[in-house]
Write an enzyme that holds these catalytic residues in place. Structure first.
Site, PDB file in Angstrom:
ATOM      1  N   GLU A  54      44.113  48.640  42.472  1.00 50.06           N
ATOM      2  CA  GLU A  54      42.682  48.476  42.714  1.00 50.06           C
ATOM      3  C   GLU A  54      42.193  49.511  43.727  1.00 50.06           C
ATOM      4  O   GLU A  54      41.117  50.108  43.561  1.00 50.06           O
ATOM      5  CB  GLU A  54      42.393  47.072  43.243  1.00 50.06           C
ATOM      6  CG  GLU A  54      42.612  45.940  42.257  1.00 50.06           C
ATOM      7  CD  GLU A  54      42.270  44.588  42.854  1.00 50.06           C
ATOM      8  OE1 GLU A  54      41.705  44.556  43.964  1.00 50.06           O
ATOM      9  OE2 GLU A  54      42.555  43.555  42.213  1.00 50.06           O
TER      10      GLU A  54
ATOM     11  N   SER B 204      61.568  45.583  31.807  1.00 44.84           N
ATOM     12  CA  SER B 204      62.766  44.968  31.251  1.00 44.84           C
ATOM     13  C   SER B 204      62.637  44.938  29.747  1.00 44.84           C
ATOM     14  O   SER B 204      61.549  45.096  29.192  1.00 44.84           O
ATOM     15  CB  SER B 204      62.948  43.536  31.781  1.00 44.84           C
ATOM     16  OG  SER B 204      62.908  43.488  33.182  1.00 44.84           O
TER      17      SER B 204
ATOM     18  N   ASP C 104      47.522  39.762  36.019  1.00 43.30           N
ATOM     19  CA  ASP C 104      46.936  40.225  37.279  1.00 43.30           C
ATOM     20  C   ASP C 104      46.772  39.035  38.214  1.00 43.30           C
ATOM     21  O   ASP C 104      45.886  38.199  38.038  1.00 43.30           O
ATOM     22  CB  ASP C 104      45.584  40.887  36.995  1.00 43.30           C
ATOM     23  CG  ASP C 104      44.900  41.399  38.264  1.00 43.30           C
ATOM     24  OD1 ASP C 104      45.453  41.216  39.360  1.00 43.30           O
ATOM     25  OD2 ASP C 104      43.790  41.965  38.136  1.00 43.30           O
TER      26      ASP C 104
ATOM     27  N   ASP D  34      43.994  40.253  44.148  1.00 45.86           N
ATOM     28  CA  ASP D  34      42.708  40.917  44.369  1.00 45.86           C
ATOM     29  C   ASP D  34      42.603  41.309  45.833  1.00 45.86           C
ATOM     30  O   ASP D  34      43.091  40.595  46.729  1.00 45.86           O
ATOM     31  CB  ASP D  34      41.533  40.004  44.003  1.00 45.86           C
ATOM     32  CG  ASP D  34      41.269  39.986  42.514  1.00 45.86           C
ATOM     33  OD1 ASP D  34      41.150  41.082  41.926  1.00 45.86           O
ATOM     34  OD2 ASP D  34      41.207  38.888  41.927  1.00 45.86           O
TER      35      ASP D  34
END
Length: 833
Positions: free
Chosen positions: A185, A298, A370, A373
């Protein structure tokens, strides 16, 4: 038995030549030692096979975790002690003042919630399991205090002793869970700050997003107001793994063979303007702009019995993580009433996260949801402990802690927390602060501890129920059972947002999470028609599934490995365990094939470059250790071609900020240059950058292309955390060099390398292929060895086998375990005095 005698008995077990090297295929008669320990309910044994795998047999469920903890300390004491010390923010106590700020930040990301609710989040007996596991660790630590000869050499060299554990340490520490995507970000905000004309185009080249989306700055965020480096440094101090580059006060100075003390490198000891060593000197940091970051992934797959030569499912998994000595993974076998499970975990955690029990097999890869933040705050000029939230000044929670410092008085530090999470950086001059909101700081989110639940499942319903309680990190789990069923599901808490989550946001109340999505909102597969399932960190949410556009996550690994594996597995009507072994070691590079395909359209009159171009045009894209074109391609693609595309597309300042462009995006550009360059310009970019690469290869490998080999540049070197402190002679003991290795970060056999060297940095230290139901026919490998003690042969004995792409048996039945046992440790409860 008295404590002193017990320590002598243990010393006989754990020093000298207790283990037979893995190259020995005939087991010695199993020697046995018996000793008493406190904290054990009933007698138990650990049968150690000739590859160093402990098969633990206990008469009660919690005794098996006690013995697992004891054994983790026996084999990996320095590693687990350093992990605990780093996670709890206690590095400065034993290593000196350079680690104070890192300790402060580590404490900022400790779990600080209600421990009663925290334990319940993992299951009814999670606390009891952790108590037994840490009691086992502590029992061995106490033995080292009675007999210091048991201590690994690291403690003697660094001049400190291991600590005792609390059960809470297992779940409070959160820094080891492969975090994502706060630093990305910040990088994206920097692009929006510096690129005025078309920041979305620049970011498109910098990082692939899936599904395709144009990231947007949210209202109220000034991207140029963000001190990106300072926040990223703080984040790294909170989450990165330690490397020891400066001797603690009073510790033994390393000496080379000549006997003179080794000097500290000036670059390592250089301090910044705040008098602190740089983060990179103290911690192993995975930077977002490196190939290593994209290569940390992986592979796993599961194949139904209708597509195998045995008629039984085959499950394969090779998790990729940063390499080092010792390995991150540790193979164990746990047996107790109602439990028999074998496979790999992390040595500082109880249980098994990758492996099988009597009924089911399981293996994981990262699922890049995700879960982070970054929040920006306006700070009250009259009170730096208040931030603006919904138009009012809201107080931060402040916590003061003392950090013990070796050789100096304790330091008092202040930790600040907003309603969203820990403050990483605060600028009193601009009256701004930045805090991290992370799902992995919530209840029940201790990385990988959720495996305590699913490793005991006996069927898909039980396994799925356990995965519905999984928190972090986001994972793809593949599953197979002895009934012939195969399945896949992702697990992890998915954040509900009203924005894309791709840039920082103001913390003033406009951008709040709406909780987490239910796990059943994510896709899953059970006995799919295709008869097989493959995951390799790509965006594997089906485009027609409702979750595809719900903002689960946009920053996935490149899908090169996934495409290659799906192609070869799908093409095989009947595959064997040996086939899965071969696929885990597949060195085919799709970026190489695609680049060479474009190169077919390019010609050159440069007599020095022409033979190399022709060599590449004839190459099959297999990145083997003995390949000359592989050496050229890897240097070219990783160091020069990607950079050249960015340099030609943007002004120097912007190009420097973007750095190495995303490999998928670079391939898109050179395959379809329209809108970026003409074909003639594209061809010249390719030839110019190839010329630079060839010059470097000639410098490193000589003038004769026939003598070039990728493995000469690409060595499988496993570095110890103390590497920077070691003399050349000591490095031979603590580091492990398995020699030339093929592959790259984008081949199924992932062998990533860093920005400064072509030596191996990340990949699969552990590989496993399960013959589901015929468990003794399963295969496994770990590297460089099972032991974490450089004095033991088991510290490095598996590295040559791993480097050749070979495996060892994963013995499961009592008969096979006994057949391969070379040492038996017998345990009895200590008699009350």
């Amino acid at each position: 038995m008295k404590r002193a005698f017990m320590a002598v008995a243990v010393a006989a077990v754990f020093t000298g030549t207790s283990f037979t090297p893995a190259s020995a295929r005939t087991a010695e008669p199993a020697a046995a030692d018996t000793f008493e320990v406190s904290g054990l309910e009933q007698p138990g044994t650990i049968s150690i096979d000739k590859w160093g795998i402990p098969h633990i047999y206990a008469q009660t469920l919690y005794d098996v975790f006690f013995l697992q903890g004891f054994n983790a300390a026996r084999d990996r004491l320095f590693q687990i002690d350093l992990w605990r010390k780093r996670g709890l923010g206690e590095m400065a106590r034993d290593f000196g003042p350079d680690y104070v700020e890192g300790d402060r930040m580590a404490r900022a990301v400790l779990f600080r919630g209600d421990m009663y609710r925290e334990w319940l989040a993992y299951g009814s007996d999670s606390k009891r399991v952790a108590q037994a596991f840490t009691a086992g660790i502590n029992e061995y630590v106490k033995m080292t205090k009675a007999n210091p000869d048991l201590l690994p050499e690291e403690f003697k060299k660094l001049g400190y002793e291991p600590s005792l554990w609390q059960a809470e340490d297992v779940v409070r520490i959160r820094h080891h869970g492969l975090t994502l995507n706060a630093k990305n970000e910040l990088d994206r905000a920097q692009v929006f700050c510096k690129v005025k004309d078309d920041p979305v185009k620049a970011d498109w080249l910098r990082r692939e997003l899936s599904p395709t989306i144009d990231p947007k700055l949210v209202e109220g965020l000034d991207p140029c107001s963000i001190p990106v480096k300072e926040i990223k440094d703080a984040y790294d101090l909170a989450t990165a793994t330690p490397k020891l580059t400066k001797l603690p006060p009073g510790a033994e100075q390393a000496k080379p063979a000549g006997g003179q003390p080794k000097k500290q490198a000036e670059k390592t000891s250089a301090v910044n303007d705040k008098g602190l060593l740089p983060v990179s000197a103290l911690y192993d940091v995975v930077r977002n702009d490196s190939d290593t970051e994209r290569g940390l992934g992986s592979n796993n797959w599961v194949i139904g019995g209708a597509r195998t030569t045995t008629g039984r499912p085959i499950l394969a998994n090779d998790p990729h993580r940063s390499h080092g000595a010792p390995s991150l993974r540790y193979i164990s076998h746990l047996n107790a009433p109602g439990l028999s499970v074998i496979g790999a975990g992390e040595p500082f955690l109880p249980g098994i996260s990758i492996g099988h029990n009597d009924q089911i097999g399981f293996g994981l890869t990262r699922f890049y949801m995700d879960q982070e933040d970054m929040y920006q705050y306006e700070i009250n000029p009259d009170n730096k402990n208040e931030y603006k939230y919904k138009g009012r000044w809201e107080p931060m929670e402040t916590v003061e802690e003392n950090i013990e410092v070796k050789g100096e008085p304790a330091r008092k530090v202040t930790l600040r927390f907003t309603r969203h999470g820990p403050v990483l950086y605060q600028d009193d001059g601009s009256h701004t602060a930045w805090a991290l909101r992370a799902a992995w700081l919530d209840l029940g989110m201790a990385p990988y501890f959720g495996s305590m639940d699913y490793m005991r499942a006996t069927n898909w319903d039980e396994f799925k129920a356990a995965m519905n309680r999984w928190g972090a990190p986001g994972e793809n789990q593949v599953f197979a059972d002895t009934g012939g069923n195969i399945a896949w599901m992702p697990g992890g808490l998915t954040v509900k947002r009203d924005w894309d989550g791709l840039t920082p946001v103001p913390g003033d109340g406009r951008y709040e999470w709406g909780g987490y999505r239910d796990m059943d909102e994510l896709p899953s597969l059970y006995n799919p028609k295709a008869g097989y399932i493959v995951t390799a960190n790509e965006n594997n949410i089906p485009p027609d599934h409702p979750a595809f556009k719900k903002g689960v996550g946009y920053e996935w690994s490149s899908d090169f490995r996934a495409k290659r594996l799906k192609r070869v597995i799908g093409a095989s009507d009947k595959s064997s365990v040996a086939d899965s072994e071969a696929w885990q070691n597949d060195k085919t590079s799709l970026p190489a094939i695609r680049t060479v395909t474009v190169l077919q359209e390019v010609s050159t009159d440069d007599e020095k470059l022409k033979p190399v171009v022709e060599m590449l045009k004839k190459w099959d894209g297999k990145v083997t250790a003995d390949s000359a074109p592989a050496a050229v391609f890897e240097v070219w693609f990783s160091r020069y071609l990607r950079k050249a595309v960015v340099d030609r597309a943007f002004d120097p300042d912007i190009a420097k900020m973007i750095g190495l462009a995303d490999p998928e995006r670079v391939l898109d550009v050179i395959e379809n240059p329209d809108g970026w360059f003409s074909e003639a310009e594209r061809n010249q970019i390719m030839l110019d950058s190839l010329g630079q690469a060839v010059a470097e290869v000639r410098e490193k490998l000589g003038d004769d292309p026939q003598a070039w080999k990728w493995g000469t540049l690409h060595q499988a070197v496993f570095l110890h955390p103390m590497n920077a402190l070691l003399s050349d002679e000591e490095k031979k003991t603590f580091n492990v060099n398995a020699g030339p290795i093929g592959g790259s970060g984008y081949t199924p056999m992932a062998t990533s390398y860093g920005e400064k060297s072509y030596n191996l940095t990340a990949g699969a230290s552990f590989r496993m292929v399960l013959d589901v139901g015929q468990w003794d026919d399963s295969r496994v490998i770990n590297t460089p060895g099972q032991s974490g003690d450089p004095r033991q042969p088991g510290y490095r004995d598996l590295a040559p086998i791993w480097a050749k792409g070979e495996y060892i048996p994963l013995a499961f039945s009592k008969e096979k375990v006994t057949e391969n046992t070379v040492k038996v440790l017998n345990f009895k409860p200590q008699q009350q005095q």
